[in-house]
Design a protein around this motif. Structure first.
Motif, PDB file in Angstrom:
ATOM      1  N   ARG A  73       0.849  -1.189   0.000  1.00 39.63           N
ATOM      2  CA  ARG A  73       0.000   0.000   0.000  1.00 39.63           C
ATOM      3  C   ARG A  73       0.883   1.237   0.000  1.00 39.63           C
ATOM      4  O   ARG A  73       1.830   1.337   0.773  1.00 39.63           O
ATOM      5  N   HIS A 128      -3.146   3.813  -5.062  1.00 34.55           N
ATOM      6  CA  HIS A 128      -2.957   3.424  -3.658  1.00 34.55           C
ATOM      7  C   HIS A 128      -2.006   2.234  -3.510  1.00 34.55           C
ATOM      8  O   HIS A 128      -1.753   1.780  -2.401  1.00 34.55           O
ATOM      9  N   LEU A 129      -1.492   1.708  -4.643  1.00 39.34           N
ATOM     10  CA  LEU A 129      -0.618   0.538  -4.596  1.00 39.34           C
ATOM     11  C   LEU A 129       0.714   0.831  -5.275  1.00 39.34           C
ATOM     12  O   LEU A 129       0.790   1.624  -6.216  1.00 39.34           O
TER      13      LEU A 129
END
Ligand SMILES: [Zn+2]
Ligand SMILES: [Zn+2]
Length: 137
Positions: A46, A90-91
């Motif tokens: 993340r 988000h990754l």
């Protein structure tokens, strides 16, 4: 827990305060360029738990999945460190070879096996997906 890593020359370092969500071996054609003939192994973290230090350069381009990817590498030693998909900010997908301890990321599947050469060594013990699997999270 803290996971750390960096490039070959040490100019770029990163750390994650959380373990990877998932790790996958990838044999897409782009990964064969980055992996120098082999595929790559990528651990998905993340972005919120991931911190980077040092300057990277970016090679942006479309992946076989259709995603616009930013592939970040060290401008001094050329090591590919991680990639980011614009569709999934988000990754972050870290090249497992750059972890200080690559044993911390264990592949759960092999993807894009349809692009692998005949001589590719692909684990018998992992699920295989011919192309892009569903997103990690
Ligand atoms: Zn470097
Ligand atoms: Zn790939």
């Amino acid at each position: 827990m803290k996971i750390s890593g960096g490039c070959l020359c040490g100019a770029v370092r990163y750390e994650s305060s959380a373990p990877p969500i998932v790790t996958r071996a990838c044999w897409c054609r782009v990964c064969q360029f980055i992996g120098a003939g082999s595929g790559t192994v990528n651990a998905c973290f993340r972005t919120e738990s991931f911190t980077r230090h040092g300057e990277t350069r970016d090679y942006a381009g479309r992946a076989d999945s259709g995603n616009l990817m930013h592939r970040r590498f060290c401008p001094t030693c050329g090591t590919h460190l991680y990639s980011e998909a614009e569709s999934r900010p988000h990754l972050v997908f870290v090249r497992v070879g750059t972890l200080d301890d690559p044993n911390l990321a264990v592949p759960a599947m092999t993807i894009w096996t349809s692009q692998a050469p005949e001589w590719a060594c692909i684990s018998e013990h992992l699920p295989r997906v011919e192309q892009q699997p569903p997103p990690a999270a």
